[in-house]
Design an enzyme around this catalytic site. Structure first.
Site, short mmCIF file in Angstrom:
data_model
loop_
_atom_site.label_atom_id
_atom_site.label_comp_id
_atom_site.label_asym_id
_atom_site.label_seq_id
_atom_site.Cartn_x
_atom_site.Cartn_y
_atom_site.Cartn_z
N PRO A 200 41.90 41.08 44.71
CA PRO A 200 41.39 41.59 43.43
C PRO A 200 39.88 41.51 43.21
O PRO A 200 39.38 40.73 42.39
CB PRO A 200 42.14 40.73 42.41
CG PRO A 200 42.36 39.43 43.12
CD PRO A 200 42.60 39.81 44.55
N CYS A 201 39.15 42.37 43.89
CA CYS A 201 37.70 42.42 43.70
C CYS A 201 37.33 42.96 42.31
O CYS A 201 36.21 42.76 41.85
CB CYS A 201 37.04 43.23 44.80
SG CYS A 201 37.69 44.89 45.00
#
Length: 191
Positions: free
Chosen positions: A160-161
């Protein structure tokens, strides 16, 4: 094309994909799925998901890169990606907060890989700054390198950037576009 012709072609493609898989000739399987942030390309090796791409990245370009950097034996073969498609659907429905998929980090190396290993520790519904991620990666002054690691993350959503923001709380960049990043953060905060 008639419905019968389309059905026949789909059946033929399914048999060809299965034959390639059975013969060990399929290194990268891919498929596309619809999502609230647009169409996504999912690709997997035998080890796990190797790439998730947004439509704006150009699926043909993504497949070409996979062909060059991982293996030229790439084929649309949706079955290998059924679990990934299901988990992404559950995520977008607000029924899943994390992913249980095997991942293949063949496209990530060095500091970028280290940063991408930290991203899943940012809890669902939470965010971290580029500076916080840099510190967690052992290089507190490497905020730009963290930004680069996020920008080149081959597994957005699952790694989850989108949860990484600028220190002032602004969005920064995102491969799927700022509208998609905002939508993902809203989805997670609403759940």
């Amino acid at each position: 094309m008639t419905d019968d012709t389309t059905l026949h072609l789909e059946e033929l493609h399914t048999r060809l994909a299965q034959g390639a898989q059975d013969a060990g000739l399929l290194d990268i399987a891919y498929r596309t799925v619809d999502s609230p942030v647009g169409e996504l390309l999912l690709a997997a090796t035998e080890r796990g998901i190797v790439r998730i791409a947004f439509h704006r990245e150009g699926f043909d370009d993504v497949l070409q890169t996979l062909s060059t950097k991982v293996s030229p034996r790439v084929l649309r073969s949706p079955a290998r990606l059924d679990a990934a498609a299901t988990e992404l659907e559950q995520y977008f429905e607000g029924k899943r907060r994390g992913f249980d998929l095997p991942l293949d980090f063949s496209l990530s190396h060095g500091f970028r890989r280290a940063v991408q290993g930290i991203l899943p520790t940012i809890a669902y519904g939470s965010t971290a700054s580029y500076a916080q991620v840099a510190a967690a990666a052992g290089s507190p002054r490497a905020m730009r390198a963290v930004g680069s690691a996020c920008a080149t993350n081959p597994l957005p959503l699952v790694v989850p950037c989108h949860r990484v923001l600028r220190t002032d709380g602004s969005l920064g960049g995102y491969a799927g576009g700022l509208e998609a990043k905002s939508a993902l953060l809203h989805l997670e905060s609403a759940a």
